[in-house]
Design a protein around this motif. Structure first.
Motif, PDB file in Angstrom:
ATOM      1  N   THR A 146       2.789   2.091  -0.120  1.00 17.67           N
ATOM      2  CA  THR A 146       2.279   0.939   0.625  1.00 17.67           C
ATOM      3  C   THR A 146       3.036  -0.318   0.222  1.00 17.67           C
ATOM      4  O   THR A 146       3.369  -1.146   1.065  1.00 17.67           O
TER       5      THR A 146
ATOM      6  N   SER B   7       0.075  10.608   4.901  1.00 20.66           N
ATOM      7  CA  SER B   7      -1.302  10.452   5.386  1.00 20.66           C
ATOM      8  C   SER B   7      -1.711  11.623   6.272  1.00 20.66           C
ATOM      9  O   SER B   7      -2.819  12.143   6.151  1.00 20.66           O
TER      10      SER B   7
ATOM     11  N   SER C 247     -10.766  10.227   2.681  1.00 24.81           N
ATOM     12  CA  SER C 247      -9.652   9.450   2.124  1.00 24.81           C
ATOM     13  C   SER C 247      -8.416   9.559   3.003  1.00 24.81           C
ATOM     14  O   SER C 247      -7.727   8.563   3.251  1.00 24.81           O
TER      15      SER C 247
ATOM     16  N   GLY D 228      -6.323   6.580   5.590  1.00 24.66           N
ATOM     17  CA  GLY D 228      -4.876   6.349   5.592  1.00 24.66           C
ATOM     18  C   GLY D 228      -4.233   6.659   6.927  1.00 24.66           C
ATOM     19  O   GLY D 228      -3.293   5.983   7.360  1.00 24.66           O
TER      20      GLY D 228
ATOM     21  N   MET E  10       0.324   6.914  -2.525  1.00 24.78           N
ATOM     22  CA  MET E  10      -0.058   6.063  -1.395  1.00 24.78           C
ATOM     23  C   MET E  10       0.071   4.592  -1.765  1.00 24.78           C
ATOM     24  O   MET E  10       0.576   3.787  -0.971  1.00 24.78           O
TER      25      MET E  10
ATOM     26  N   TRP F  50      -4.238   1.525   4.079  1.00 23.36           N
ATOM     27  CA  TRP F  50      -3.445   2.360   3.173  1.00 23.36           C
ATOM     28  C   TRP F  50      -3.860   2.134   1.728  1.00 23.36           C
ATOM     29  O   TRP F  50      -3.946   3.090   0.949  1.00 23.36           O
TER      30      TRP F  50
ATOM     31  N   SER G  63      -1.966   4.326   9.382  1.00 26.52           N
ATOM     32  CA  SER G  63      -0.659   4.712   9.914  1.00 26.52           C
ATOM     33  C   SER G  63      -0.603   4.520  11.424  1.00 26.52           C
ATOM     34  O   SER G  63       0.416   4.078  11.961  1.00 26.52           O
TER      35      SER G  63
ATOM     36  N   SER H   5      -7.155   3.814   1.216  1.00 27.96           N
ATOM     37  CA  SER H   5      -6.979   5.259   1.128  1.00 27.96           C
ATOM     38  C   SER H   5      -6.496   5.663  -0.263  1.00 27.96           C
ATOM     39  O   SER H   5      -6.996   6.627  -0.849  1.00 27.96           O
ATOM     40  N   GLY H   6      -5.538   4.926  -0.813  1.00 29.71           N
ATOM     41  CA  GLY H   6      -5.059   5.228  -2.156  1.00 29.71           C
ATOM     42  C   GLY H   6      -6.148   5.088  -3.202  1.00 29.71           C
ATOM     43  O   GLY H   6      -6.285   5.917  -4.102  1.00 29.71           O
TER      44      GLY H   6
ATOM     45  N   LEU I 173       5.050   7.269   4.509  1.00 25.11           N
ATOM     46  CA  LEU I 173       3.624   7.047   4.278  1.00 25.11           C
ATOM     47  C   LEU I 173       2.784   7.655   5.400  1.00 25.11           C
ATOM     48  O   LEU I 173       1.723   8.227   5.149  1.00 25.11           O
TER      49      LEU I 173
END
Length: 130
Positions: free
Chosen positions: A63, A81, A103, A107, A59, A19, A111, A22-23, A77
């Protein structure tokens, strides 16, 4: 003096790492879209950069909240995602630009790891921050 809680399961640790990654990827793609958009005076690129920056910051903030013991943050979240992954697929198909798709997939994998049975109790008891 308080005793430290049990160590986080590997799946929970990797979910949080993905996560965060991804952010950060969303923020990097936001910088890319803003540079290209401003350089070519393209309002769509600038708008996409602003939205991507908002998603990246969201994100990262969500998180941080996932370990508070309230499973709703993890659900929010996961939905974020999934939504940005679907929109990333649309952007990749229409504009041949895979940044948002990659990206979002990072995420989304985080998840999926967070909802595995080994990680489930850690997120509901408050593993990250509490």
């Amino acid at each position: 003096m308080t005793k430290p809680g049990p160590a986080a399961p590997t799946l929970a640790v990797w979910a949080v790492r993905l996560w965060i990654a991804s952010g950060v990827l969303f923020l990097a793609s936001a910088a890319w879209f803003l540079i290209i958009g401003i350089g070519s005076a393209n309002a769509f690129g600038i708008g996409l950069g602003v939205v991507s920056a908002g998603v990246g910051v969201g994100m990262l903030l969500l998180t941080r909240r996932t370990g508070s013991g309230d499973p709703r943050w993890r659900s929010v979240l996961a939905v974020l995602s999934l939504t940005v992954t679907v929109l990333g697929m649309l952007m990749a198909a229409l504009f041949l630009d895979p940044f948002l798709l990659i990206s979002g997939i990072v995420g989304l994998v985080g998840s999926m790891m967070a909802y595995r049975p080994a990680a489930e109790p850690w997120f509901t008891r408050g593993g990250v921050g509490g």
